[in-house]
Design a protein around this motif. Structure first.
Motif, PDB file in Angstrom:
ATOM      1  N   LEU A  10       0.818  -1.216   0.000  1.00 31.20           N
ATOM      2  CA  LEU A  10       0.000   0.000   0.000  1.00 31.20           C
ATOM      3  C   LEU A  10       0.849   1.261   0.000  1.00 31.20           C
ATOM      4  O   LEU A  10       0.476   2.261  -0.621  1.00 31.20           O
ATOM      5  CB  LEU A  10      -0.952   0.000   1.198  1.00 31.20           C
ATOM      6  N   ILE A  47      -4.805  -6.635  -0.023  1.00 29.83           N
ATOM      7  CA  ILE A  47      -5.997  -5.826   0.209  1.00 29.83           C
ATOM      8  C   ILE A  47      -7.218  -6.659  -0.170  1.00 29.83           C
ATOM      9  O   ILE A  47      -7.108  -7.630  -0.923  1.00 29.83           O
ATOM     10  CB  ILE A  47      -5.984  -4.504  -0.598  1.00 29.83           C
ATOM     11  N   ASP A  50     -13.049  -4.339  -1.083  1.00 30.08           N
ATOM     12  CA  ASP A  50     -13.453  -2.987  -0.673  1.00 30.08           C
ATOM     13  C   ASP A  50     -12.280  -2.014  -0.746  1.00 30.08           C
ATOM     14  O   ASP A  50     -12.435  -0.879  -1.206  1.00 30.08           O
ATOM     15  CB  ASP A  50     -14.041  -2.986   0.737  1.00 30.08           C
ATOM     16  N   GLN A  51     -11.124  -2.461  -0.301  1.00 29.98           N
ATOM     17  CA  GLN A  51      -9.932  -1.602  -0.365  1.00 29.98           C
ATOM     18  C   GLN A  51      -9.537  -1.354  -1.821  1.00 29.98           C
ATOM     19  O   GLN A  51      -9.155  -0.238  -2.175  1.00 29.98           O
ATOM     20  CB  GLN A  51      -8.773  -2.240   0.405  1.00 29.98           C
ATOM     21  N   TRP A  52      -9.622  -2.379  -2.661  1.00 34.34           N
ATOM     22  CA  TRP A  52      -9.317  -2.224  -4.080  1.00 34.34           C
ATOM     23  C   TRP A  52     -10.253  -1.194  -4.708  1.00 34.34           C
ATOM     24  O   TRP A  52      -9.807  -0.330  -5.469  1.00 34.34           O
ATOM     25  CB  TRP A  52      -9.434  -3.567  -4.806  1.00 34.34           C
ATOM     26  N   ALA A  54     -11.739   1.263  -3.228  1.00 30.22           N
ATOM     27  CA  ALA A  54     -11.366   2.590  -2.724  1.00 30.22           C
ATOM     28  C   ALA A  54     -10.146   3.129  -3.469  1.00 30.22           C
ATOM     29  O   ALA A  54     -10.113   4.320  -3.840  1.00 30.22           O
ATOM     30  CB  ALA A  54     -11.097   2.531  -1.218  1.00 30.22           C
TER      31      ALA A  54
END
Length: 80
Positions: A10, A47, A50-52, A54
């Motif tokens: 990240l 990740i 949901d993180q992807w 975002a």
């Protein structure tokens, strides 16, 4: 071991996102690289979906804003 052989994290995505020179000089390549790194992060399980999503939304917004910012930069400093 070189950086090319290490999987992205990240922090790497964030550094790329904040690379304004790359973003201004080649917004399409910058956007494609952000998506590639996000895809790699998802693929390696670093990740979740949901993180992807975002990260993709941030990349989408940055790419959408790039033409206006580049035009404003040229108007402010045409010799740059």
């Amino acid at each position: 071991m070189s950086d090319d052989l290490k999987p992205p994290d990240l922090a790497a995505w964030q550094r790329l996102f904040e690379d304004k020179a790359y973003w201004q000089q080649s917004p399409d390549a910058h956007y494609a690289e952000l998506l590639r790194v996000a895809d790699d992060l998802l693929g390696q399980g670093a990740i979740d979906l949901d993180q992807w999503q975002a990260l993709k939304a941030k990349a989408d917004q940055s790419h959408k804003d790039s033409p206006a910012v580049n035009v404003a930069h040229e108007v402010d400093d045409p010799d740059a």
